[in-house]
Scaffold this active site. Structure first.
Site, PDB file in Angstrom:
ATOM      1  N   ASN A  13       0.825  -1.214   0.000  1.00 22.86           N
ATOM      2  CA  ASN A  13       0.000   0.000   0.000  1.00 22.86           C
ATOM      3  C   ASN A  13       0.850   1.251   0.000  1.00 22.86           C
ATOM      4  O   ASN A  13       1.997   1.235   0.475  1.00 22.86           O
ATOM      5  CB  ASN A  13      -0.885   0.070   1.264  1.00 22.86           C
ATOM      6  N   GLY A  41       1.900  -1.121   3.614  1.00 26.99           N
ATOM      7  CA  GLY A  41       1.208  -2.385   3.397  1.00 26.99           C
ATOM      8  C   GLY A  41       1.896  -3.482   4.183  1.00 26.99           C
ATOM      9  O   GLY A  41       3.125  -3.559   4.217  1.00 26.99           O
ATOM     10  N   GLY A  43       2.371  -6.670   3.841  1.00 30.45           N
ATOM     11  CA  GLY A  43       3.287  -7.550   3.138  1.00 30.45           C
ATOM     12  C   GLY A  43       4.571  -6.847   2.742  1.00 30.45           C
ATOM     13  O   GLY A  43       5.672  -7.339   3.000  1.00 30.45           O
ATOM     14  N   ALA A  44       4.434  -5.691   2.099  1.00 27.12           N
ATOM     15  CA  ALA A  44       5.612  -4.935   1.679  1.00 27.12           C
ATOM     16  C   ALA A  44       6.445  -4.511   2.879  1.00 27.12           C
ATOM     17  O   ALA A  44       7.683  -4.516   2.834  1.00 27.12           O
ATOM     18  CB  ALA A  44       5.176  -3.716   0.864  1.00 27.12           C
ATOM     19  N   ASN A  45       5.785  -4.146   3.975  1.00 31.82           N
ATOM     20  CA  ASN A  45       6.509  -3.778   5.196  1.00 31.82           C
ATOM     21  C   ASN A  45       7.354  -4.941   5.704  1.00 31.82           C
ATOM     22  O   ASN A  45       8.533  -4.780   6.057  1.00 31.82           O
ATOM     23  CB  ASN A  45       5.532  -3.366   6.298  1.00 31.82           C
ATOM     24  N   ASN A 184      -2.463 -10.018  18.158  1.00 28.04           N
ATOM     25  CA  ASN A 184      -2.660  -9.241  19.371  1.00 28.04           C
ATOM     26  C   ASN A 184      -3.958  -9.724  20.020  1.00 28.04           C
ATOM     27  O   ASN A 184      -4.628 -10.627  19.491  1.00 28.04           O
ATOM     28  CB  ASN A 184      -2.662  -7.734  19.082  1.00 28.04           C
ATOM     29  N   ASP A 252       4.584  -5.260  11.867  1.00 26.33           N
ATOM     30  CA  ASP A 252       5.114  -5.906  10.674  1.00 26.33           C
ATOM     31  C   ASP A 252       6.607  -6.180  10.836  1.00 26.33           C
ATOM     32  O   ASP A 252       7.104  -7.235  10.426  1.00 26.33           O
ATOM     33  CB  ASP A 252       4.877  -5.028   9.447  1.00 26.33           C
TER      34      ASP A 252
END
Length: 301
Positions: A13, A41, A43-45, A184, A252
């Site tokens: 994102n 995002g 995944g990207a993080n 969490n 992340d």
């Protein structure tokens, strides 16, 4: 021999971030800081966080053919992530609208965009990436059926890590593959299907989650650290005390570090302790990917 320590299958994102003195209530308008645009995002993080630490990392994701997509690809490549699995087109790049208050706490609304177009077919087409990866990590900012396909295509011996965010009930076959399931307490409540009796402790949530089938569970506890649990027992991991600037992406970074260290052979508590240091370092800077530390920065914390 694996080509990658970690393959992340997930979202990418553009994070649109505004600082506010306090988050608005219903029907209320508040003034904020200048708008900042960061690559983000879950995944990207995770992919950037792992690569910054030194992990050989690949990303399977989808972005739009637009400026935000190019921003994300540039950020991945700059961190050393292999972007051969990042698909382009099908919808505009996903966007996260983020408000951050003076304590560093944030509220996030995500427009999935191209993330919603990452399909089971894309997973099947990327089977070579799965076979080349020691650990595969996923989240739920992409379609659940895509995550299910990842689980079904996992090669024998490949470890699967899931952070079910945003949370929803999970199929038994996904739960059974998780090693660990990282949640969490809010996410635990959704996956378990409601409140537990009395005043449940993190250990109570972990036991309830393990009863659903994961091989291991990690319950993140914010400033109180984390709980690592298997059917053989549990252990608390202390948090690292820092002055928080922005918590965006800290979870992340924690997940990526944990997945990488577990794949490298670390015991669960040891990997979680390292991940806690990585997450702590990440909250000391504004933004998500731009805040993720190198291994040297974690060692110096």
């Amino acid at each position: 021999m694996y080509d990658y320590d970690l393959l992340v299958v997930g979202s990418a994102n553009a994070d649109l971030v505004i600082g506010v003195e306090r988050r608005p209530g219903a029907g209320e308008t508040v003034l904020g800081s200048d708008l900042a645009v960061h690559p983000g995002g879950k995944g990207a993080n995770q992919a950037v966080a792992a690569a910054r630490l030194g992990a050989r990392t690949a990303l399977l994701a989808r972005v739009g053919d637009d400026g935000n997509g190019r921003l994300l690809l540039d950020s991945q490549r700059a961190a050393g992530v292999d972007t051969a699995g990042v698909l382009v087109g099908g919808a505009p790049t996903g966007v996260a609208l983020i408000t951050v208050d003076p304590s560093g706490d944030n509220s996030i609304v995500v427009s999935p965009g191209a993330n919603g177009k990452l399909t089971p077919g894309d997973v099947r087409a990327a089977e070579g990436l799965l076979r080349a990866s020691r650990v595969v990590s996923a989240q739920l900012e992409i379609p659940l059926e895509t995550v299910v396909e990842v689980v079904r295509r996992l090669p024998e011996g490949t470890r699967f890590v899931l952070n079910p965010s945003p949370p929803r009930e999970l199929p038994a076959e996904v739960l059974a593959a998780c090693d660990p399931l990282i949640v969490n307490e809010h996410e635990a409540r959704v996956i378990v299907g409601g409140e537990l009796a009395g005043s449940p402790s993190p250990e109570d949530w972990a036991r309830a989650l393990l009863a659903l089938g994961p091989r291991s569970v990690v319950v993140t506890l914010g400033a109180e650290g984390a709980l690592v649990a298997t059917t053989e027992g549990s252990a608390r991991v202390a948090a690292v005390k820092v002055d928080a600037v922005d918590t965006t992406g800290a979870g992340d970074a924690f997940t990526a570090a944990l997945a990488w260290r577990l794949g490298a052979g670390a015991e669960s508590a040891e990997a979680a302790a390292y991940a806690a240091r990585v997450g702590a370092a990440a909250v000391t800077k504004a933004g998500a990917q731009v805040s993720f530390p190198t291994a040297e920065e974690v060692a110096a914390l």
